[in-house]
Enzyme design. Structure first.
Site, PDB file in Angstrom:
ATOM      1  CG  ASP A  58      36.383  -4.600 -15.055  1.00 57.27           C
ATOM      2  OD1 ASP A  58      36.052  -5.016 -16.186  1.00 57.27           O
ATOM      3  OD2 ASP A  58      37.438  -4.948 -14.495  1.00 57.27           O
ATOM      4  CG  ASN A 129      33.258 -14.992 -16.888  1.00 55.86           C
ATOM      5  OD1 ASN A 129      32.428 -15.598 -16.211  1.00 55.86           O
ATOM      6  ND2 ASN A 129      33.597 -13.731 -16.642  1.00 55.86           N
ATOM      7  CB  CYS A 185      41.028 -12.216 -25.079  1.00 54.83           C
ATOM      8  SG  CYS A 185      39.404 -11.764 -25.722  1.00 54.83           S
ATOM      9  CB  CYS A 245      13.085 -17.770 -19.152  1.00 53.31           C
ATOM     10  SG  CYS A 245      13.052 -18.937 -20.524  1.00 53.31           S
TER      11      CYS A 245
END
Length: 343
Positions: A58, A129, A185, A245
């Site tokens: 973080d 995000n 948020c 992918c």
């Protein structure tokens, strides 16, 4: 029962895990990206469940406004402004001293994502995000690592497991990066019980992956205020033209890709410019309406200026370019951009 297993006795009694599953957990490595509301719940469960080595990543520090929902932190952490991963590591090591918790203070980006994520058995999403999730998705596919996606905002949340080569990837499910109008948020709020629920589901999916159990084949969506839930079966949802992918084009790891966002400090102006290479026109009127919940908004037909406080102003242009006034630190600017613009 072996002494090292005794603390997990109630988990071992659950048949699908048992002694063999518990030993797999103890020999596993998990990485959690983001130590906010979701990340703290995920880390708490994985540590208590005995996952042997956990890296937590973080870029941010603890603030008082986090305490409503970010369950590993307390007022002392906020008053001291501790980095989230440092505060979390101290709490997690008190919960289970027999495992390894590694704290990494970093902004996950294309320069460090492969180094920080590639050596783990599962990646778990605690971010807030979209752009970081596309980056995680590219690393997961490139290195064949399962990962668990989860998101929560307002009263709504969703989650799913992504297994490279077996399930649709994140980009199959969400082909285009949302631009400019994503709720966050910091603009619409979030309920604490919701983040506990989604984070717990994510931790459970990670545990299933680590013990080689079958994961949830659905994209699960819930709204805890309006009492609704929805299961979307995505087991056959692989996009045969997916650039990630199927085509193995890792655009979020490619500095030359149109998917990249350029962060540049403007000399002498205490301002960082954020400039997406892929230009898409933003509806400034809709954005202004959303941002008014979080601060002062002024605008004209060409740009809007948003000030969440007296020290910070974001100038948003119709082509997606944003000037963050009040900092010359690109990492802080990216954090503000994520909080208020959404991606």
């Amino acid at each position: 029962m072996e002494n090292g297993l005794q603390r997990y006795s109630r988990q071992i009694l659950f048949g699908p895990i048992g002694v063999d599953g518990q030993k797999k957990l103890m020999n596993s490595r998990a990485v959690i990206v983001g130590m906010g509301a979701l990340g703290t719940v995920i880390a708490n469960h994985l540590v208590r469940s005995g996952v042997g080595a956990i890296r937590i990543i973080d870029r941010d520090f603890v603030e008082v406004s986090n305490l409503q929902r970010q369950s590993l932190y307390d007022e002392e952490d906020a008053n001291n402004g501790y980095p989230k991963v440092i505060a979390a590591k101290k709490k997690l090591e008190k919960i289970n001293s027999t495992i390894s918790v590694e704290a990494v203070i970093a902004d996950l980006n294309l320069d460090n994502a492969e180094d920080l994520l590639a050596s783990f058995d599962v990646i778990v999403d605690g971010t807030d995000n979209f752009s970081t999730r596309y980056l995680i998705n590219d690393v997961a596919i490139k290195y064949n690592i399962p990962w668990v996606y989860g998101g929560a905002v307002s009263s709504r949340g969703m989650f799913t497991s992504i297994i490279p080569g077996k399930t649709p990837c994140y980009r199959c499910i969400f082909p285009q990066v949302p631009l400019g109008l994503g709720e966050t948020c910091d603009t619409v709020g979030v309920l604490s019980p919701l983040t506990d629920i989604i984070g717990s589901y994510e931790a459970m999916e990670a545990i299933k992956i680590l013990v080689d159990a079958k994961t949830n084949p659905h994209l699960e969506q819930i709204d805890i205020w309006h009492h609704t839930n929805f299961q979307m079966d995505i087991s056959n949802g692989r996009n045969e033209s997916c650039p990630a992918c199927v085509g193995h084009k890792y655009e979020f790891l490619d500095r030359s890709s149109e998917q990249q966002v350029i962060f540049s400090t403007l000399c002498g102006r205490d301002t960082v410019q954020i400039n997406p290479r892929l230009k898409n026109e933003i509806n400034l009127e809709k954005m202004a309406k959303r941002l008014r919940n979080s601060g002062d908004v002024k605008g004209n037909p060409y740009l809007l200026r948003f000030s969440p406080n007296e020290d910070l102003t974001l100038s948003v242009f119709k082509d997606g370019r944003v000037l963050i006034h009040g900092t010359d630190d690109p990492v802080k600017a990216k954090s503000y951009y994520t909080k208020y613009i959404g991606t």
